[in-house]
Write a protein that holds these residues in place. Structure first.
Motif, PDB file in Angstrom:
ATOM      1  N   HIS A   1      -7.639  10.398  -8.725  1.00 35.00           N
ATOM      2  CA  HIS A   1      -6.764  11.176  -7.835  1.00 35.00           C
ATOM      3  C   HIS A   1      -5.867  10.265  -7.009  1.00 35.00           C
ATOM      4  CE1 HIS A   1      -5.398  14.487  -5.403  1.00 35.00           C
ATOM      5  NE2 HIS A   1      -5.626  13.756  -4.333  1.00 35.00           N
ATOM      6  N   LEU A   2      -4.579  10.612  -6.966  1.00 37.26           N
ATOM      7  CA  LEU A   2      -3.610   9.987  -6.069  1.00 37.26           C
ATOM      8  C   LEU A   2      -3.132  11.045  -5.087  1.00 37.26           C
ATOM      9  CD1 LEU A   2      -1.431   8.017  -8.661  1.00 37.26           C
ATOM     10  CD2 LEU A   2      -3.140   7.055  -7.110  1.00 37.26           C
TER      11      LEU A   2
ATOM     12  N   GLY B   1      -1.837  16.456  -4.935  1.00 37.71           N
ATOM     13  CA  GLY B   1      -1.408  15.145  -5.403  1.00 37.71           C
ATOM     14  C   GLY B   1      -1.360  15.096  -6.912  1.00 37.71           C
ATOM     15  N   VAL B   2      -1.674  13.943  -7.463  1.00 38.11           N
ATOM     16  CA  VAL B   2      -1.583  13.709  -8.903  1.00 38.11           C
ATOM     17  C   VAL B   2      -2.936  13.206  -9.390  1.00 38.11           C
ATOM     18  CG1 VAL B   2      -0.451  12.278 -10.650  1.00 38.11           C
ATOM     19  CG2 VAL B   2       0.887  13.218  -8.775  1.00 38.11           C
ATOM     20  N   ASP B   3      -3.452  13.808 -10.465  1.00 39.24           N
ATOM     21  CA  ASP B   3      -4.708  13.381 -11.072  1.00 39.24           C
ATOM     22  C   ASP B   3      -4.396  12.649 -12.371  1.00 39.24           C
ATOM     23  OD1 ASP B   3      -6.308  14.494  -9.056  1.00 39.24           O
ATOM     24  OD2 ASP B   3      -6.305  16.453 -10.035  1.00 39.24           O
ATOM     25  N   VAL B   4      -4.544  11.322 -12.347  1.00 40.00           N
ATOM     26  CA  VAL B   4      -4.220  10.474 -13.489  1.00 40.00           C
ATOM     27  C   VAL B   4      -5.408  10.448 -14.447  1.00 40.00           C
ATOM     28  CG1 VAL B   4      -3.538   8.150 -14.218  1.00 40.00           C
ATOM     29  CG2 VAL B   4      -2.765   9.047 -12.000  1.00 40.00           C
ATOM     30  N   GLU B   5      -5.135  10.658 -15.727  1.00 44.93           N
ATOM     31  CA  GLU B   5      -6.177  10.549 -16.747  1.00 44.93           C
ATOM     32  C   GLU B   5      -6.430   9.072 -17.020  1.00 44.93           C
ATOM     33  OE1 GLU B   5      -5.318  12.782 -20.293  1.00 44.93           O
ATOM     34  OE2 GLU B   5      -4.509  14.442 -19.108  1.00 44.93           O
ATOM     35  N   THR B   6      -7.695   8.653 -16.974  1.00 42.07           N
ATOM     36  CA  THR B   6      -8.066   7.277 -17.263  1.00 42.07           C
ATOM     37  C   THR B   6      -9.295   7.287 -18.167  1.00 42.07           C
ATOM     38  OG1 THR B   6      -9.685   6.870 -15.507  1.00 42.07           O
ATOM     39  CG2 THR B   6      -7.345   6.674 -14.899  1.00 42.07           C
TER      40      THR B   6
ATOM     41  N   MET C   1      -8.933  -5.713  -1.474  1.00 42.50           N
ATOM     42  CA  MET C   1      -7.635  -5.302  -1.960  1.00 42.50           C
ATOM     43  C   MET C   1      -7.476  -3.799  -1.753  1.00 42.50           C
ATOM     44  SD  MET C   1      -5.999  -6.375  -5.626  1.00 42.50           S
ATOM     45  CE  MET C   1      -6.401  -8.075  -5.397  1.00 42.50           C
ATOM     46  N   SER C   2      -6.332  -3.396  -1.305  1.00 45.36           N
ATOM     47  CA  SER C   2      -6.069  -1.988  -1.032  1.00 45.36           C
ATOM     48  C   SER C   2      -5.263  -1.359  -2.174  1.00 45.36           C
ATOM     49  CB  SER C   2      -5.298  -1.873   0.284  1.00 45.36           C
ATOM     50  OG  SER C   2      -4.984  -0.540   0.551  1.00 45.36           O
ATOM     51  N   TYR C   3      -5.732  -0.249  -2.672  1.00 48.96           N
ATOM     52  CA  TYR C   3      -5.068   0.437  -3.786  1.00 48.96           C
ATOM     53  C   TYR C   3      -4.490   1.752  -3.318  1.00 48.96           C
ATOM     54  CZ  TYR C   3      -7.581  -2.966  -6.557  1.00 48.96           C
ATOM     55  OH  TYR C   3      -8.040  -4.140  -7.086  1.00 48.96           O
ATOM     56  N   PRO C   4      -3.467   2.238  -3.995  1.00 48.29           N
ATOM     57  CA  PRO C   4      -2.803   1.654  -5.155  1.00 48.29           C
ATOM     58  C   PRO C   4      -1.871   0.516  -4.749  1.00 48.29           C
ATOM     59  CG  PRO C   4      -1.667   3.663  -4.549  1.00 48.29           C
ATOM     60  CD  PRO C   4      -2.855   3.520  -3.615  1.00 48.29           C
ATOM     61  N   LEU C   5      -1.574  -0.339  -5.735  1.00 49.69           N
ATOM     62  CA  LEU C   5      -0.627  -1.410  -5.476  1.00 49.69           C
ATOM     63  C   LEU C   5       0.176  -1.715  -6.733  1.00 49.69           C
ATOM     64  CD1 LEU C   5      -1.518  -4.527  -6.579  1.00 49.69           C
ATOM     65  CD2 LEU C   5      -3.324  -4.115  -4.957  1.00 49.69           C
TER      66      LEU C   5
ATOM     67  N   MET D   1      -1.561  -0.833 -10.218  1.00 50.69           N
ATOM     68  CA  MET D   1      -3.020  -0.851 -10.151  1.00 50.69           C
ATOM     69  C   MET D   1      -3.518   0.301  -9.280  1.00 50.69           C
ATOM     70  SD  MET D   1      -3.561  -4.959  -9.767  1.00 50.69           S
ATOM     71  CE  MET D   1      -5.319  -4.850 -10.108  1.00 50.69           C
ATOM     72  N   LEU D   2      -4.364   1.135  -9.883  1.00 54.80           N
ATOM     73  CA  LEU D   2      -4.951   2.245  -9.146  1.00 54.80           C
ATOM     74  C   LEU D   2      -6.335   1.882  -8.613  1.00 54.80           C
ATOM     75  CD1 LEU D   2      -3.910   5.194 -11.478  1.00 54.80           C
ATOM     76  CD2 LEU D   2      -2.606   4.057  -9.671  1.00 54.80           C
ATOM     77  N   SER D   3      -6.978   0.884  -9.246  1.00 50.56           N
ATOM     78  CA  SER D   3      -8.272   0.352  -8.818  1.00 50.56           C
ATOM     79  C   SER D   3      -8.450  -0.990  -9.525  1.00 50.56           C
ATOM     80  CB  SER D   3      -9.404   1.311  -9.193  1.00 50.56           C
ATOM     81  OG  SER D   3      -9.609   1.312 -10.595  1.00 50.56           O
ATOM     82  N   ASP D   4      -9.601  -1.618  -9.328  1.00 52.71           N
ATOM     83  CA  ASP D   4      -9.882  -2.872 -10.031  1.00 52.71           C
ATOM     84  C   ASP D   4      -9.861  -2.675 -11.544  1.00 52.71           C
ATOM     85  OD1 ASP D   4     -10.185  -4.529  -7.815  1.00 52.71           O
ATOM     86  OD2 ASP D   4     -12.324  -4.091  -7.624  1.00 52.71           O
ATOM     87  N   ALA D   5     -10.308  -1.520 -12.001  1.00 48.18           N
ATOM     88  CA  ALA D   5     -10.459  -1.277 -13.439  1.00 48.18           C
ATOM     89  C   ALA D   5      -9.320  -0.481 -14.066  1.00 48.18           C
ATOM     90  CB  ALA D   5     -11.782  -0.553 -13.693  1.00 48.18           C
ATOM     91  N   VAL D   6      -8.489   0.152 -13.257  1.00 52.64           N
ATOM     92  CA  VAL D   6      -7.446   1.033 -13.793  1.00 52.64           C
ATOM     93  C   VAL D   6      -6.073   0.490 -13.429  1.00 52.64           C
ATOM     94  CG1 VAL D   6      -6.477   3.366 -13.786  1.00 52.64           C
ATOM     95  CG2 VAL D   6      -8.956   3.052 -13.598  1.00 52.64           C
TER      96      VAL D   6
END
Length: 101
Positions: A85-86, A74-79, A1-5, A21-26
């Motif tokens: 990083h996006l 880019g944008v650094d999302v807090e998780t 699977m390719s992220y983000p989606l 979805m930014l990853s499998d876990a986020v």
């Protein structure tokens, strides 16, 4: 699977939602209006990242708020797992996918 989606998911009380979805876990579950709001914010910072230093949204169906620092790269999302990083390409792609009709 390719992220983000972004994909549509059902919610038993809120109806159709968007799962960003930014990853499998986020991931963040957003109402359609929240998706459009975040799309506009992503579009604005992608066109001129110097005008703001942070993005914030408290989605109604997600336990975690969406909070991100805007940087020149880019944008650094807090998780809960740490910053995610996006790139600007990721941000633009998410803006397009979240802009649902």
């Amino acid at each position: 699977m390719s992220y983000p989606l972004v994909k549509r998911v059902p919610h038993r009380l809120l109806g159709d939602m968007l799962r960003m979805m930014l990853s499998d876990a986020v991931f963040f579950d957003l109402t359609l209006e929240e998706g459009r709001t975040l799309s506009r914010a992503f579009t604005a910072v992608a066109h001129d990242w110097r005008r703001t230093d942070a993005l914030y949204l408290s989605p109604v169906a997600t336990d975690t708020a969406f909070s991100a620092a805007v940087t020149k790269d880019g944008v650094d999302v807090e998780t809960p797992q740490g910053p995610h990083h996006l790139s600007w390409d990721d941000v633009s792609e998410l803006a397009e996918r979240l802009a649902v009709v």
